[in-house]
Enzyme design. Sequence first.
Site, PDB file in Angstrom:
ATOM      1  N   GLY A  56       0.358  -0.651  -0.311  1.00 50.38           N
ATOM      2  CA  GLY A  56      -0.158  -0.512  -0.115  1.00 50.38           C
ATOM      3  C   GLY A  56       1.173   0.999   0.374  1.00 50.38           C
ATOM      4  O   GLY A  56       1.662   1.294   0.335  1.00 50.38           O
ATOM      5  N   GLU A  57      -0.654   2.637  -0.349  1.00 49.18           N
ATOM      6  CA  GLU A  57       0.400   4.286  -0.182  1.00 49.18           C
ATOM      7  C   GLU A  57       1.600   4.045   0.946  1.00 49.18           C
ATOM      8  O   GLU A  57       0.802   3.994   2.056  1.00 49.18           O
ATOM      9  CB  GLU A  57      -0.607   4.477   0.098  1.00 49.18           C
ATOM     10  CG  GLU A  57       0.199   6.061  -0.337  1.00 49.18           C
ATOM     11  CD  GLU A  57      -1.101   7.410  -0.838  1.00 49.18           C
ATOM     12  OE1 GLU A  57      -0.629   8.486  -1.914  1.00 49.18           O
ATOM     13  OE2 GLU A  57      -1.900   7.132   0.127  1.00 49.18           O
ATOM     14  N   ALA A  58       2.897   4.957   1.039  1.00 45.86           N
ATOM     15  CA  ALA A  58       3.119   5.285   2.538  1.00 45.86           C
ATOM     16  C   ALA A  58       3.286   3.936   3.232  1.00 45.86           C
ATOM     17  O   ALA A  58       3.100   4.834   4.513  1.00 45.86           O
ATOM     18  CB  ALA A  58       2.616   6.411   2.348  1.00 45.86           C
TER      19      ALA A  58
END
Length: 331
Positions: free
Chosen positions: A58-60
């Site tokens: 996932g993002e970040a």
Amino acid sequence: MKVIKPQVGPKNVPDQDHLIIGVCQMAPIFLNRQATLDKAIDQIELAAKEGCELITFGEALVPGYPFWLALTDAARFNDDKQKAIHSLYLEQGVTIERGDLADVQAAAKRNKIAIYLGIMERALDRGGHTLYCSLVYIDNQGQIASVHRKLHPTYEERLAWGSGDGHGLRTHSLGAFTLGGLNCFENWMPLSRAALYAQGENLHIGVWPGGLHNTYDLTQVLAKEGRSYVVACSGLMRKSDCPADMPSLEEILDNSGEFMANGGSCIANPDGTWLIEPVIEEEALLVAEIDHAKVRQERQNFDLAGHYSRPDVTRLVVNRQRQGLATFEDE
């Protein structure tokens, strides 16, 4: 980690058209870069055992999304509380140049698996004191093939992240497929998507911090638009994932629901139907076998970068230069 596979789908018959992919919905070891990377490597090993040739995160994810911004009055200027949290966040950022991703790269090479990994990049070429929301593609030989810095942080994210550039708007070949990826609300940006479509993308990776509200509608829409497989890979964040020594912990917990991010990872077929429907409120590895023949079938009547494009009428220009404060011309 729970493994989820579709009830129906292509038979597991290795051939040039088929690719096995893994979508890892996991919580970070929040604000701990190395521990989160170690946890991700465990999932890479698991995905490889499941036969995956690609895994996405996932993002970040590393070291985590700044959930506190919406929970702690983060827009208060020059505030000591926000400075304390930001200092920790920056310290735990990923510096690619010093080898922070070396163990992940080794895992990719060891397992012959490609990886999309969302990181908070502490970029030395921009001075080393600003974080960029970056999506890193590591090929199955362990080489970093692209680093895409999110073009524009969304809403409160602008309080913690810098704006990126077009350098990472690139696609990559893996088997019969051409992969591309975008961060979160970039997936809503038609021209950013078009930059990937123009390079032949037919497996789109959208990464998110987590949230069914983000992934449920858009994933199917993009599959229908691109006539491509579309992956939405989300993170997960629960109150229990907050470390006990986190600054402003009590305020964060008081203002948060049980889930700060409830997941929503899923995979859509090129006709917009679900291959794996969104999974929420649990860590899971989604595993699916995809078939390039289905892409070719759906491109028969609509190929937006090919026979259905009109570059003589509308055309996109993309600047892929890495942006920086200065250009040095030494003798």
